[in-house]
Design a protein around this motif. Structure first.
Motif, PDB file in Angstrom:
ATOM      1  N   GLU A 218      -1.554  -3.785  32.610  1.00 41.24           N
ATOM      2  CA  GLU A 218      -2.330  -2.606  32.973  1.00 41.24           C
ATOM      3  C   GLU A 218      -3.756  -2.618  32.429  1.00 41.24           C
TER       4      GLU A 218
ATOM      5  N   LYS B 275      -1.328  -4.501  44.442  1.00 35.96           N
ATOM      6  CA  LYS B 275      -0.467  -4.108  43.336  1.00 35.96           C
ATOM      7  C   LYS B 275      -1.281  -3.233  42.382  1.00 35.96           C
ATOM      8  N   GLU B 276      -0.574  -2.480  41.542  1.00 33.49           N
ATOM      9  CA  GLU B 276      -1.238  -1.594  40.595  1.00 33.49           C
ATOM     10  C   GLU B 276      -1.445  -2.227  39.232  1.00 33.49           C
ATOM     11  N   LYS B 277      -0.854  -3.408  39.010  1.00 35.05           N
ATOM     12  CA  LYS B 277      -1.059  -4.091  37.736  1.00 35.05           C
ATOM     13  C   LYS B 277      -0.908  -5.591  37.933  1.00 35.05           C
TER      14      LYS B 277
ATOM     15  N   ASP C   6      -6.839  -0.546  38.145  1.00 38.16           N
ATOM     16  CA  ASP C   6      -6.434   0.331  39.248  1.00 38.16           C
ATOM     17  C   ASP C   6      -5.640  -0.428  40.296  1.00 38.16           C
ATOM     18  N   SER C   7      -6.113  -1.660  40.620  1.00 42.10           N
ATOM     19  CA  SER C   7      -5.434  -2.438  41.656  1.00 42.10           C
ATOM     20  C   SER C   7      -5.709  -3.928  41.483  1.00 42.10           C
TER      21      SER C   7
ATOM     22  N   GLU D  51      -5.394  -7.439  43.985  1.00 45.72           N
ATOM     23  CA  GLU D  51      -5.127  -7.898  45.350  1.00 45.72           C
ATOM     24  C   GLU D  51      -5.418  -9.390  45.472  1.00 45.72           C
TER      25      GLU D  51
END
Length: 148
Positions: free
Chosen positions: A49, A5-7, A108-109, A111
């Motif tokens: 974020e 995911k990005e956030k 950035d990511s 996981e």
């Protein structure tokens, strides 16, 4: 296979509101190899974020991030282990009861990195072994900055 995911998810945002044991991985300024330290003063922004954390102003992690801002945060819990990758920006020295600096991480990511079939059933805890009144004073000062 886990999805990147990005956030941060809402669950992780809620979990990362301070007083957690988190591993901070940076690139050592001298050796250029990964190094790990443990942090606990942190605060996840509601947008998912950003994460802010505080370190003592002379921490070697500060020098590492200023030299190479790419970092990884390893979070144990809730129910899994998470790798949060991002770029850190270090504040100027802040003077309170102790000198500290705030690192703002642009995520950035995110996981889920637990092994197949694994589930965390207890989150690591800790206790502060120094003066409780002093600890509360320092915590209040630092969290006031992190929540800005």
């Amino acid at each position: 296979m886990s999805k990147i995911k990005e956030k941060l998810t809402k669950e992780l945002i809620d979990f990362l509101q301070g007083e957690r044991i988190i591993s901070l991985i940076t690139v050592d300024k001298e050796t250029k190899k990964p190094t790990v330290s443990t942090i606990s003063w942190l605060f996840a922004h509601e947008s998912g974020e950003k994460i802010k954390f505080a370190l003592g102003h002379k921490s070697s992690s500060i020098e590492n991030i200023e030299n190479d801002p790419y970092i990884v945060l390893n979070v144990v819990g809730p129910e899994s282990c998470y790798e949060i990758k991002g770029t850190g920006n270090v504040s100027e020295i802040m003077q309170g009861t102790m000198k500290f600096r705030v690192v703002t991480v642009e995520i950035d990511s995110v996981e889920d990195v637990i092994f197949y079939g694994g589930k965390i059933n207890a989150v690591p805890g800790y206790e502060k072994t120094y003066d409780a009144e002093l600890a509360n004073k320092i915590d209040h000062e630092i969290y006031s900055e992190l929540k800005k």
